[in-house]
Design a protein around this motif. Structure first.
Motif, PDB file in Angstrom:
ATOM      1  N   UNK A  27       3.777   8.750   9.947  1.00 36.34           N
ATOM      2  CA  UNK A  27       4.448  10.006  10.049  1.00 36.34           C
ATOM      3  C   UNK A  27       5.845  10.045   9.316  1.00 36.34           C
ATOM      4  N   UNK A  28       6.197  11.098   9.074  1.00 33.76           N
ATOM      5  CA  UNK A  28       7.411  11.416   8.359  1.00 33.76           C
ATOM      6  C   UNK A  28       8.491  10.512   8.781  1.00 33.76           C
ATOM      7  N   UNK A  29       8.933  10.745  10.054  1.00 37.64           N
ATOM      8  CA  UNK A  29      10.129  10.272  10.604  1.00 37.64           C
ATOM      9  C   UNK A  29      10.213   8.757  10.707  1.00 37.64           C
ATOM     10  N   UNK A  30       9.082   8.221  10.859  1.00 33.73           N
ATOM     11  CA  UNK A  30       8.868   6.628  11.134  1.00 33.73           C
ATOM     12  C   UNK A  30       8.818   5.955   9.575  1.00 33.73           C
ATOM     13  N   UNK A  31       8.649   6.714   8.688  1.00 31.86           N
ATOM     14  CA  UNK A  31       8.539   6.033   7.474  1.00 31.86           C
ATOM     15  C   UNK A  31       9.832   6.173   6.569  1.00 31.86           C
ATOM     16  N   UNK A  32      10.121   4.827   6.002  1.00 35.72           N
ATOM     17  CA  UNK A  32      11.398   4.736   5.314  1.00 35.72           C
ATOM     18  C   UNK A  32      11.299   4.238   3.652  1.00 35.72           C
ATOM     19  N   UNK A  33      12.383   4.348   3.338  1.00 34.48           N
ATOM     20  CA  UNK A  33      12.194   4.141   1.665  1.00 34.48           C
ATOM     21  C   UNK A  33      11.872   2.700   1.568  1.00 34.48           C
ATOM     22  N   UNK A  34      12.643   1.839   2.488  1.00 30.90           N
ATOM     23  CA  UNK A  34      12.356   0.278   2.438  1.00 30.90           C
ATOM     24  C   UNK A  34      11.022   0.002   2.976  1.00 30.90           C
ATOM     25  N   UNK A  35      10.356   0.559   3.833  1.00 24.20           N
ATOM     26  CA  UNK A  35       8.739   0.360   4.126  1.00 24.20           C
ATOM     27  C   UNK A  35       8.172   0.704   3.014  1.00 24.20           C
ATOM     28  N   UNK A  36       8.313   1.800   2.411  1.00 21.28           N
ATOM     29  CA  UNK A  36       7.422   2.162   1.313  1.00 21.28           C
ATOM     30  C   UNK A  36       7.468   1.143  -0.001  1.00 21.28           C
ATOM     31  N   UNK A  37       8.849   0.571  -0.246  1.00 22.83           N
ATOM     32  CA  UNK A  37       8.989  -0.452  -1.106  1.00 22.83           C
ATOM     33  C   UNK A  37       8.441  -1.649  -0.896  1.00 22.83           C
ATOM     34  N   UNK A  38       8.205  -1.868   0.599  1.00 26.33           N
ATOM     35  CA  UNK A  38       7.591  -3.264   0.929  1.00 26.33           C
ATOM     36  C   UNK A  38       6.293  -3.167   0.840  1.00 26.33           C
ATOM     37  N   UNK A  39       5.565  -1.937   1.052  1.00 32.15           N
ATOM     38  CA  UNK A  39       4.309  -1.870   1.027  1.00 32.15           C
ATOM     39  C   UNK A  39       3.523  -1.790  -0.300  1.00 32.15           C
ATOM     40  N   UNK A  40       4.642  -1.118  -1.290  1.00 31.08           N
ATOM     41  CA  UNK A  40       4.540  -1.232  -2.878  1.00 31.08           C
ATOM     42  C   UNK A  40       4.591  -2.380  -3.514  1.00 31.08           C
ATOM     43  N   UNK A  41       5.258  -3.286  -2.831  1.00 33.29           N
ATOM     44  CA  UNK A  41       5.719  -4.550  -3.571  1.00 33.29           C
ATOM     45  C   UNK A  41       6.707  -4.732  -4.709  1.00 33.29           C
ATOM     46  N   UNK A  42       7.417  -3.650  -4.341  1.00 31.03           N
ATOM     47  CA  UNK A  42       8.733  -3.308  -5.303  1.00 31.03           C
ATOM     48  C   UNK A  42      10.041  -3.278  -4.732  1.00 31.03           C
ATOM     49  N   UNK A  43      11.144  -3.377  -5.435  1.00 27.05           N
ATOM     50  CA  UNK A  43      12.660  -3.304  -4.637  1.00 27.05           C
ATOM     51  C   UNK A  43      12.665  -1.746  -4.382  1.00 27.05           C
ATOM     52  N   UNK A  44      13.456  -1.694  -3.187  1.00 25.54           N
ATOM     53  CA  UNK A  44      13.717  -0.347  -2.861  1.00 25.54           C
ATOM     54  C   UNK A  44      14.478   0.437  -3.825  1.00 25.54           C
ATOM     55  N   UNK A  45      15.264  -0.125  -4.568  1.00 28.63           N
ATOM     56  CA  UNK A  45      16.054   0.650  -5.700  1.00 28.63           C
ATOM     57  C   UNK A  45      15.119   1.105  -6.612  1.00 28.63           C
ATOM     58  N   UNK A  46      13.775   0.596  -6.728  1.00 34.10           N
ATOM     59  CA  UNK A  46      12.705   1.309  -7.774  1.00 34.10           C
ATOM     60  C   UNK A  46      12.234   2.643  -7.082  1.00 34.10           C
ATOM     61  N   UNK A  47      12.253   2.533  -5.842  1.00 27.07           N
ATOM     62  CA  UNK A  47      11.825   3.804  -5.233  1.00 27.07           C
ATOM     63  C   UNK A  47      12.810   4.923  -5.554  1.00 27.07           C
ATOM     64  N   UNK A  48      14.054   4.846  -5.224  1.00 24.33           N
ATOM     65  CA  UNK A  48      15.266   5.539  -5.654  1.00 24.33           C
ATOM     66  C   UNK A  48      15.383   5.858  -7.049  1.00 24.33           C
ATOM     67  N   UNK A  49      14.985   5.023  -7.814  1.00 25.75           N
ATOM     68  CA  UNK A  49      15.067   5.282  -9.549  1.00 25.75           C
ATOM     69  C   UNK A  49      13.938   6.421  -9.678  1.00 25.75           C
ATOM     70  N   UNK A  50      12.708   6.237  -9.331  1.00 23.86           N
ATOM     71  CA  UNK A  50      11.763   7.276  -9.571  1.00 23.86           C
ATOM     72  C   UNK A  50      11.889   8.605  -8.926  1.00 23.86           C
ATOM     73  N   UNK A  51      12.318   8.469  -7.446  1.00 24.33           N
ATOM     74  CA  UNK A  51      12.057   9.685  -6.839  1.00 24.33           C
ATOM     75  C   UNK A  51      13.306  10.375  -6.239  1.00 24.33           C
ATOM     76  N   UNK A  52      14.329   9.276  -6.115  1.00 21.88           N
ATOM     77  CA  UNK A  52      15.727   9.923  -5.562  1.00 21.88           C
ATOM     78  C   UNK A  52      15.610   9.491  -3.815  1.00 21.88           C
ATOM     79  N   UNK A  53      15.326  10.635  -3.232  1.00 24.02           N
ATOM     80  CA  UNK A  53      15.197  10.783  -1.787  1.00 24.02           C
ATOM     81  C   UNK A  53      14.129  10.164  -1.088  1.00 24.02           C
ATOM     82  N   UNK A  54      13.857  10.163   0.166  1.00 28.20           N
ATOM     83  CA  UNK A  54      12.670   9.931   0.989  1.00 28.20           C
ATOM     84  C   UNK A  54      11.745  11.540   0.866  1.00 28.20           C
ATOM     85  N   UNK A  55      12.443  12.647   0.877  1.00 30.21           N
ATOM     86  CA  UNK A  55      12.029  13.737   0.947  1.00 30.21           C
ATOM     87  C   UNK A  55      11.121  13.853  -0.557  1.00 30.21           C
TER      88      UNK A  55
END
Length: 221
Positions: free
Chosen positions: A56-84
């Protein structure tokens, strides 16, 4: 001593950086991550859809997405900015299989709109490949306003709205919302809550029972 010190500085030992290395800015991906290019972005989107679907949305974090994708959390922010923003991007591609539905429904003719709408809508849910990301939308919509807005926009504007506005009936928007409530409610009970006997019922039986109601909502004066 001076020569040795100069050599040490040139090799970038210790905490320094090599002469040819650009300093990494805070919030930007490392060079090895950035070099991954579009494939890294797709990895993040795929991981995001799975994380949102599972947690669900509330329990998902950028750090968790990054871990599942095998990338640094900074890369998630680089491509998308925020969790929204990563959520919206992941959901946008989720809806692609459903985009042809209005055309298929309208092409079936006025007498078959209810059946075709039910068949196409639930056909997407019955396909495991498209069901998982849709689960992310519905589960998240129950707890987060942004997710609810994405779901409303898709079902009412891009799906049922396009069908209803082509029909010669009064109150087409209201009728589209009534049809949406019917289909989304069934999807919630069957695929998310898994209420029995609905969860185990044959999909053709469900379509046969629901289609006349959708037909009445969308065509009867």
């Amino acid at each position: 001593m001076t020569a040795g010190a100069g050599a040490g500085a040139g090799t970038g030992t210790g905490t320094g950086t090599g002469a040819g290395d650009a300093p990494r800015r805070r919030g930007r991906p490392a060079r090895k991550d950035a070099a991954a290019g579009p494939s890294a972005r797709q990895q993040i989107l795929d991981a995001a859809r799975e994380e949102f679907a599972a947690r669900g949305y509330d329990k998902t974090s950028v750090r968790g997405i990054a871990k599942a994708a095998g990338v640094d959390p900074a890369l998630v922010h680089h491509y998308f900015g925020t969790k929204d923003e990563v959520f919206e991007s992941a959901i946008e591609i989720t809806f692609e299989p459903a985009l042809p539905i209005p055309g298929k429904v309208l092409a079936a003719g006025p007498d078959k709109i209810g059946e075709q709408l039910a068949r196409n809508f639930f056909g997407i849910w019955e396909n495991p490949a498209t069901r998982t990301p849709l689960l992310a939308v519905v589960r998240s919509a129950l707890t987060h306003d942004a997710a609810a807005a994405v779901l409303r926009s898709f079902v009412l504007r891009r799906l049922l709205g396009q069908v209803a506005e082509r029909l010669d009936v009064p109150d087409p928007k209201l009728r589209a919302e009534l049809a949406a409530s019917q289909m989304v409610g069934i999807a919630l009970l069957r695929y998310v809550i898994k209420a029995e006997p609905l969860a185990s019922a044959d999909i053709e039986e469900i379509i046969g029972l629901v289609a006349p109601t959708l037909q009445r909502y969308l065509t009867e004066s």
